[in-house]
Design an enzyme around this catalytic site. Sequence first.
Site, PDB file in Angstrom:
ATOM      1  N   LYS A   1     -10.412   1.868  -2.402  1.00 16.36           N
ATOM      2  CA  LYS A   1     -10.264   1.076  -0.797  1.00 16.36           C
ATOM      3  C   LYS A   1     -12.126   0.925  -1.268  1.00 16.36           C
ATOM      4  CE  LYS A   1      -8.420   0.592   3.529  1.00 16.36           C
ATOM      5  NZ  LYS A   1      -7.718   1.392   3.887  1.00 16.36           N
TER       6      LYS A   1
ATOM      7  N   GLU B   1       0.854  -1.027  -0.132  1.00 16.02           N
ATOM      8  CA  GLU B   1      -0.395  -0.228   0.087  1.00 16.02           C
ATOM      9  C   GLU B   1       1.160   1.472   0.047  1.00 16.02           C
ATOM     10  OE1 GLU B   1      -3.423   2.203   3.707  1.00 16.02           O
ATOM     11  OE2 GLU B   1      -2.401   0.472   3.626  1.00 16.02           O
TER      12      GLU B   1
ATOM     13  N   CYS C   1      -5.151  -3.167   3.430  1.00 16.69           N
ATOM     14  CA  CYS C   1      -4.517  -2.819   4.173  1.00 16.69           C
ATOM     15  C   CYS C   1      -6.239  -3.060   5.577  1.00 16.69           C
ATOM     16  CB  CYS C   1      -4.285  -1.868   5.212  1.00 16.69           C
ATOM     17  SG  CYS C   1      -3.503  -1.423   6.536  1.00 16.69           S
TER      18      CYS C   1
END
Length: 402
Positions: free
Chosen positions: A288, A233, A340
């Site tokens: 995301k 990331e 994440c």
Amino acid sequence: MKVDRLALSSFKKKLSSYFSLKIIKSSFLNAILLSIFIYFSIFENIFLSILGFLAFVFGVFRLVFVRENAAFIWLLTGFFVGVFWFYWIAFSLVYYDFAYLIPFEIFGIGVVYGLIFLCFYMIFSFFARCLGGAGGILKPVILALGFYLIQFVHPFGFNWLNWHLSLIGTPFERVFARQNDSKNPPFKIELISSRIPQDELWQSSRKKEHFVNNLALIDKAIKNGARLVVLPESAFATNLNQNLELIETLKQKSQKIAILTGAEAYENGTFYNSAYFFDAGEMRRIDKHILVPFGEEIPLPEFLKKPINALFFGGASDFGKAGDFSYIEVEGVRFKVAICYEGTRPQLYANKPDFVLLISNDAWFVPSTQSTLQNLLLRYYALKNGSVIFHSANFNDKKVIR
């Protein structure tokens, strides 16, 4: 007036009994027993993992059989558990120039979990009292049930309190494991792990160096015969959708290898935390879907959200987010992509994906046990859902978790 003084004296005496050193020590020990497995798991030793699980069981036993000042012991135990498990959340304040608030945030985290523990004690001890004499005998069992259910309370959606993690690394972890019949992908996947401090990641003077290093790692993966390379990331700390030169370079390299990398995007006045997939000269952006509470979005009403964003984030608005998770496909193999925090959310595994590509940046919380707890959660979800997780991270070891 005399009655008032007597009442005040009685109140002070009762309050001081709650804050006795004995109660604080007992609660502190309970929290250590309920948390020590996290710290033992750092060593990846089966003996220590079993010892941590046994300590956890003993901690539960101590909590449900407590007799005197039970409500206050549950409150303090919850406070210390919140601190031992999640103290590291406050470390990100350093990068917003609010380091002096770290102790206050850690205290606030403890208070939240202390109140959760207290509420569950009050509710389930009430159930026990409603059963009369039978409730007295069954009270430890009823309280144990209440303790178990605490893990399903997720403040602001944050779901990292999970008692099942105490089983990870022990022979007992198989009790919730789902059989995974999927084989490994029929090609080599190169996972990249980096060690770039958070305060360097976005420094203009260091970006070129990091970008050149990333491109060299991609070239190395090509030489190693990998079909897919996965970078962490924010590996390219830029709004990649606006960096046409870098996009063109990655497209050219994707003629030889598929690339998944983390970077931000900026579009229509909104920032996105994204993953970019390059293959055969084409690019695809994956935003995301589940954002970090108080990190990427403020999960509060608008009238509270605006002043918090103004105070801590310079007036910036929440990150944008995708409507759902996404898959990529390489040589006919489908991978679900996660960024994440998403890798530790049950929604990601709702359809039991065979393969997950997860990219993370744990530099926000170094040094701490954040990455250790994250690894336990990933192992839990991999076992529970029969998924294989390919994890590439900054400040965490690259891992294939199954």
